[in-house]
Design a protein around this motif. Structure first.
Motif, PDB file in Angstrom:
ATOM      1  N   PHE A  87       0.824  -1.205   0.000  1.00  0.00           N
ATOM      2  CA  PHE A  87       0.000   0.000   0.000  1.00  0.00           C
ATOM      3  C   PHE A  87       0.861   1.259   0.000  1.00  0.00           C
ATOM      4  CE2 PHE A  87      -4.031  -2.014   2.011  1.00  0.00           C
ATOM      5  CZ  PHE A  87      -4.295  -2.605   0.785  1.00  0.00           C
ATOM      6  N   GLY A  88       2.053   1.169   0.540  1.00  0.00           N
ATOM      7  CA  GLY A  88       2.928   2.329   0.596  1.00  0.00           C
ATOM      8  C   GLY A  88       3.572   2.685  -0.730  1.00  0.00           C
ATOM      9  N   LEU A  89       3.283   1.914  -1.783  1.00  0.00           N
ATOM     10  CA  LEU A  89       3.892   2.167  -3.096  1.00  0.00           C
ATOM     11  C   LEU A  89       3.200   3.308  -3.835  1.00  0.00           C
ATOM     12  CD1 LEU A  89       4.437  -1.537  -4.215  1.00  0.00           C
ATOM     13  CD2 LEU A  89       6.172   0.080  -3.439  1.00  0.00           C
ATOM     14  N   ASN A  90       2.108   3.808  -3.355  1.00  0.00           N
ATOM     15  CA  ASN A  90       1.274   4.889  -3.886  1.00  0.00           C
ATOM     16  C   ASN A  90       0.499   4.475  -5.132  1.00  0.00           C
ATOM     17  OD1 ASN A  90       2.428   5.939  -6.462  1.00  0.00           O
ATOM     18  ND2 ASN A  90       4.203   6.507  -5.205  1.00  0.00           N
ATOM     19  N   LEU A  91      -0.482   5.300  -5.490  1.00  0.00           N
ATOM     20  CA  LEU A  91      -1.419   4.942  -6.558  1.00  0.00           C
ATOM     21  C   LEU A  91      -0.805   4.992  -7.956  1.00  0.00           C
ATOM     22  CD1 LEU A  91      -4.616   6.751  -5.268  1.00  0.00           C
ATOM     23  CD2 LEU A  91      -4.252   4.302  -5.406  1.00  0.00           C
ATOM     24  N   MET A 111      -9.171   5.090  -2.373  1.00  0.00           N
ATOM     25  CA  MET A 111      -8.197   6.179  -2.306  1.00  0.00           C
ATOM     26  C   MET A 111      -8.327   6.951  -0.993  1.00  0.00           C
ATOM     27  SD  MET A 111      -8.194   7.726  -6.175  1.00  0.00           S
ATOM     28  CE  MET A 111      -9.961   8.053  -6.172  1.00  0.00           C
ATOM     29  N   ALA A 112      -7.194   7.353  -0.491  1.00  0.00           N
ATOM     30  CA  ALA A 112      -7.183   8.203   0.704  1.00  0.00           C
ATOM     31  C   ALA A 112      -7.194   9.669   0.287  1.00  0.00           C
ATOM     32  CB  ALA A 112      -5.950   7.901   1.555  1.00  0.00           C
ATOM     33  N   ASP A 113      -7.730  10.504   1.151  1.00  0.00           N
ATOM     34  CA  ASP A 113      -7.752  11.939   0.904  1.00  0.00           C
ATOM     35  C   ASP A 113      -6.334  12.515   1.013  1.00  0.00           C
ATOM     36  OD1 ASP A 113      -8.971  14.343   0.340  1.00  0.00           O
ATOM     37  OD2 ASP A 113      -9.481  14.772   2.426  1.00  0.00           O
ATOM     38  N   LYS A 114      -6.125  13.706   0.463  1.00  0.00           N
ATOM     39  CA  LYS A 114      -4.841  14.414   0.510  1.00  0.00           C
ATOM     40  C   LYS A 114      -3.728  13.683  -0.242  1.00  0.00           C
ATOM     41  CE  LYS A 114      -6.644  17.477   3.329  1.00  0.00           C
ATOM     42  NZ  LYS A 114      -7.015  18.829   2.849  1.00  0.00           N
ATOM     43  N   GLY A 115      -4.105  12.803  -1.178  1.00  0.00           N
ATOM     44  CA  GLY A 115      -3.098  12.102  -1.962  1.00  0.00           C
ATOM     45  C   GLY A 115      -2.238  11.161  -1.150  1.00  0.00           C
ATOM     46  N   LEU A 116      -2.792  10.588  -0.089  1.00  0.00           N
ATOM     47  CA  LEU A 116      -2.015   9.726   0.797  1.00  0.00           C
ATOM     48  C   LEU A 116      -1.955   8.282   0.326  1.00  0.00           C
ATOM     49  CD1 LEU A 116      -3.099  11.139   4.280  1.00  0.00           C
ATOM     50  CD2 LEU A 116      -1.038  11.632   2.962  1.00  0.00           C
ATOM     51  N   GLY A 117      -2.452   8.015  -0.880  1.00  0.00           N
ATOM     52  CA  GLY A 117      -2.294   6.676  -1.446  1.00  0.00           C
ATOM     53  C   GLY A 117      -3.499   5.783  -1.227  1.00  0.00           C
ATOM     54  N   PRO A 118      -3.342   4.488  -1.521  1.00  0.00           N
ATOM     55  CA  PRO A 118      -4.451   3.541  -1.379  1.00  0.00           C
ATOM     56  C   PRO A 118      -4.598   3.042   0.052  1.00  0.00           C
ATOM     57  CG  PRO A 118      -2.538   2.427  -2.274  1.00  0.00           C
ATOM     58  CD  PRO A 118      -2.156   3.869  -2.131  1.00  0.00           C
ATOM     59  N   CYS A 119      -5.809   2.627   0.367  1.00  0.00           N
ATOM     60  CA  CYS A 119      -6.058   1.985   1.655  1.00  0.00           C
ATOM     61  C   CYS A 119      -7.148   0.936   1.448  1.00  0.00           C
ATOM     62  CB  CYS A 119      -6.457   3.002   2.723  1.00  0.00           C
ATOM     63  SG  CYS A 119      -7.857   4.053   2.287  1.00  0.00           S
ATOM     64  N   ALA A 120      -7.352   0.100   2.432  1.00  0.00           N
ATOM     65  CA  ALA A 120      -8.300  -1.016   2.306  1.00  0.00           C
ATOM     66  C   ALA A 120      -9.455  -0.838   3.282  1.00  0.00           C
ATOM     67  CB  ALA A 120      -7.587  -2.335   2.566  1.00  0.00           C
ATOM     68  N   VAL A 121     -10.639  -1.229   2.833  1.00  0.00           N
ATOM     69  CA  VAL A 121     -11.830  -1.166   3.680  1.00  0.00           C
ATOM     70  C   VAL A 121     -12.750  -2.298   3.256  1.00  0.00           C
ATOM     71  CG1 VAL A 121     -13.004   0.441   2.111  1.00  0.00           C
ATOM     72  CG2 VAL A 121     -13.703   0.340   4.496  1.00  0.00           C
TER      73      VAL A 121
END
Length: 247
Positions: A9-13, A122-132
């Motif tokens: 996930f830390g690899l960014n979108l 997607m996370a807000d503020k361009g913080l990359g992907p996240c899972a839900v």
């Protein structure tokens, strides 16, 4: 969700995993088709005066699929195109790609893809992907959609009727201002109305504010590919000079 998921996930979108095989085969032939069309058009119209009465807008441009008959193209140009094809084919030979992920990262991504109840958002503020989880995403979306001070629920028939009214109003606007607005822009708007006829709606999604405690969501309704998108691009082009002049 695996605890090691942060490794990917830390690899960014914008990160793209290297394909198993490099570019070649049919991909090259598809590129040739576009390249050949561009070269033939430029050759056919070379030396002709530019039509200064028409304004080119990249955001509202429909690429022509017409190509000139080969009989009007000099043999020198056709020979050079063939030579270019042969040279490119020697360079782009399909082979195994060099991976840009460790094996455990690739296996981790494959495992996440198989988790049907997990959505990658997607996370807000361009913080990359996240899972839900799917259930959590639905609950978070309904918190916004059930706010009657902002949203109003429509039946399928009501929504389709509103979309048709909107499309008819845009068509009428095109007819009324056909002689005033640039021909290419009118053509673009009419073309997009046809494309969106079967699916005229925008799409609602959430951005997760993972930088806040507790995390919350930002609602977004994208109008890309909606019935109003093309007209919105026209309005943006018209207002940009005004906004920039006031900056």
């Amino acid at each position: 969700m695996p605890q090691a998921a942060r490794e990917v996930f830390g690899l960014n979108l914008k990160f793209i995993e290297t394909p198993r095989f490099t570019t070649g085969g049919q991909t090259i032939y598809d590129a040739f088709e576009r390249f050949d069309g561009d070269v033939l058009l430029r050759t056919f119209f070379a030396g002709q005066p530019e039509d200064l009465t028409r304004t080119y807008h990249p955001k509202m441009y429909i690429k022509s699929i017409w190509t000139p008959p080969l009989k009007y193209i000099p043999s020198t140009v056709k020979n050079r195109i063939n030579s270019f094809h042969k040279a490119i084919k020697k360079v782009f030979v399909r082979k195994h790609g060099k991976p840009n992920l460790h094996r455990y990262q690739s296996r981790l991504l494959a495992r996440i893809r198989r988790m049907k109840n997990i959505l990658i958002v997607m996370a807000d503020k361009g913080l990359g992907p996240c899972a839900v989880t799917y259930e959590q995403y639905v609950r978070d979306a309904l918190k916004h959609l059930q706010d009657e001070s902002v949203y109003r629920a429509l039946s399928k028939d009501e929504a389709e009727a509103e979309a048709k009214i909107t499309a008819d109003l845009i068509r009428k606007w095109c007819r009324d201002y056909d002689e005033v607005v640039d021909e290419g822009m009118i053509k673009f708007i009419r073309s997009k109305l046809k494309e969106t006829a079967s699916d005229p709606f925008g799409y609602f999604y959430l951005l997760y504010k993972i930088h806040k405690t507790p995390p919350s969501t930002r609602p977004v309704c994208s109008d890309c590919s909606s019935v109003t998108n093309a007209l919105g691009k026209f309005i943006d082009i018209m207002l940009q000079p005004v906004a920039q002049a006031q900056a």
